[in-house]
Design an enzyme around this catalytic site. Structure first.
Site, short mmCIF file in Angstrom:
data_model
loop_
_atom_site.label_atom_id
_atom_site.label_comp_id
_atom_site.label_asym_id
_atom_site.label_seq_id
_atom_site.Cartn_x
_atom_site.Cartn_y
_atom_site.Cartn_z
N ASP A 61 62.66 51.51 48.74
CA ASP A 61 64.12 51.59 48.83
C ASP A 61 64.72 52.18 47.56
OD1 ASP A 61 66.78 50.53 50.15
OD2 ASP A 61 66.82 49.83 48.06
N TYR A 66 71.30 55.24 42.11
CA TYR A 66 70.34 54.65 41.18
C TYR A 66 69.95 55.71 40.14
CZ TYR A 66 69.66 50.70 44.43
OH TYR A 66 69.84 49.60 45.24
N SER A 165 75.37 47.85 53.33
CA SER A 165 74.98 47.09 52.15
C SER A 165 76.22 46.48 51.49
CB SER A 165 74.24 47.98 51.14
OG SER A 165 73.88 47.23 49.98
N GLN A 191 71.96 45.15 53.74
CA GLN A 191 71.26 44.93 52.48
C GLN A 191 72.16 44.11 51.57
OE1 GLN A 191 69.36 47.69 48.97
NE2 GLN A 191 68.65 48.02 51.07
N ARG A 241 65.37 42.19 31.71
CA ARG A 241 66.41 42.95 32.39
C ARG A 241 67.79 42.70 31.79
NH1 ARG A 241 66.46 43.78 38.82
NH2 ARG A 241 64.74 45.08 38.13
N SER A 305 58.93 46.70 36.82
CA SER A 305 58.86 47.69 35.75
C SER A 305 57.41 47.95 35.34
CB SER A 305 59.66 47.22 34.53
OG SER A 305 59.22 45.94 34.10
N ASN A 313 54.21 39.11 42.24
CA ASN A 313 55.25 38.75 43.21
C ASN A 313 54.71 38.55 44.62
OD1 ASN A 313 57.23 38.75 41.26
ND2 ASN A 313 58.07 40.72 41.81
#
Length: 356
Positions: A61, A66, A165, A191, A241, A305, A313
């Site tokens: 996605d 972005y 979204s 989303q 982050r 990253s 995950n």
């Protein structure tokens, strides 16, 4: 992409329908927000996508907004270099924020939807995407224009489906009414942000939509931008982050030193104990599994990253079956934020075995 170098193997990754459509998506997918094309460029992008693909994640996605389009460029480049078969991939992108600031370079006008789709495909190096999302609602454009424009994109073969979204339930309902009136394709998914500390919209506001239209969610920020990993329990780690995007998260950073933020950290600490002592997992795995457990979740979008984060995950898959009603009750007791039910104003409950 004529030469296929890697055959796709789901490796045990479960798949679900995306909303009411026939499209099947992995329970965990990979997104490019704030990472791919932004803080992560070049070969590391390839390493992340390759590891995800090799472990059953074939949905990627991104969005025109972005990294001002660079996320699409990086993702498209890597997909081509890795030689994946296009039919093995589910590629989604989003339109609204654009890459430039002209009066028609943002929003959901027919002009930007058509031209924005063409520009996204060019950056991705693809003939089509599987799903194209309206990244935000556009209250300056008539809904009929928006619905017609996304249907034009579908009719041209530039996308198979469209979705929304961070739209309100009212906005989505209006899109369905317009699509029904005109005999056009309605959005199939939303989303939305959904995590243990953000529940009202995805669990309460959208509840009628799940029941009425069977839409599914492609969840972003399931870890509350890292807060639910426990990494911020004792401050802001370097290269996290919140540290690398301090301007973007300035309000969140400020709140962590206030009553509301401190209360969230306390909950994360309690969830950490539950995860480690009763489930034998990390709080990260618990948080991801908790969102994936929701029957209205079609896919949970992971952010990474580095490849190791993807591998860690997806361990959440092993935790989903452990979330028994008893465990979920313990989680609710810690969170204490379950959205209130729709009021009945004193009417007695219906027979649960009959028609609702």
């Amino acid at each position: 992409m004529s030469t296929v170098k890697y055959e796709f193997d789901p490796k045990g990754m479960p798949f679900r329908r995306l909303g009411p459509s026939g499209l099947r998506v992995p329970v965990f997918s990979l997104g490019g927000w704030l990472t791919l094309g932004g803080t992560v460029v070049g070969d590391p992008v390839k390493d992340i996508i390759k590891v995800a693909y090799e472990h059953g994640i074939n949905m990627f996605d991104t969005a025109e907004g972005y990294a001002k389009g660079h996320s699409e460029v990086e993702m498209g480049r890597v997909i081509k270099e890795l030689g994946y078969r296009r039919t093995d991939l589910i590629i989604t992108t989003k339109l609204f924020f654009g890459t430039r600031t002209g009066p028609n370079d943002t929003g959901l006008s027919r002009k930007h939807i058509v031209e924005g789709t063409q520009a996204s495909l060019e950056r991705l190096g693809l003939d089509y995407v599987d799903v194209i999302f309206a990244h935000r609602p556009d209250y300056s454009t008539p809904m009929e224009e928006i619905v017609r424009a996304f249907n034009y994109v579908i009719d041209k073969g530039w996308a198979f489906y469209w979705a929304t979204s961070e739209w309100s339930a009212r906005d989505i309902e209006e899109a369905y009414h317009v699509a029904d009136k005109l005999g056009l394709v309605a959005p199939i998914a939303e989303q939305c942000q959904h995590h243990m500390l953000h529940r009202e919209r995805p669990e309460k506001e959208y509840a009628p939509l799940y029941k009425k239209y069977a839409i599914g969610t492609t969840v972003w920020s399931a870890l509350a931008s890292g807060l639910l990993t426990g990494k911020y329990n004792n401050g802001i780690p370097e290269n996290s982050r919140f540290a690398t995007h301090s301007d973007f998260f300035k309000d969140t950073l400020k709140s962590l030193n206030e009553e509301e933020g401190l209360a969230k950290i306390t909950k994360v600490q309690e969830l950490t104990r539950l995860a480690e002592e009763e489930l034998g997992c990390s709080v990260t795995h618990l948080a991801l599994a908790w969102v994936a457990k929701n029957p209205n979740t079609s896919t949970v979008i992971l952010g990474a990253s580095k490849p190791e984060q993807v591998l860690d995950n997806i361990k959440a898959l092993d935790v989903i079956p452990k979330l028994t009603p008893e465990v979920l009750d313990k989680i609710e007791a810690i969170l204490d934020n379950k959205p209130s039910p729709i009021p009945t104003f004193g009417r007695p409950a219906l027979d649960p075995h009959g028609r609702a």
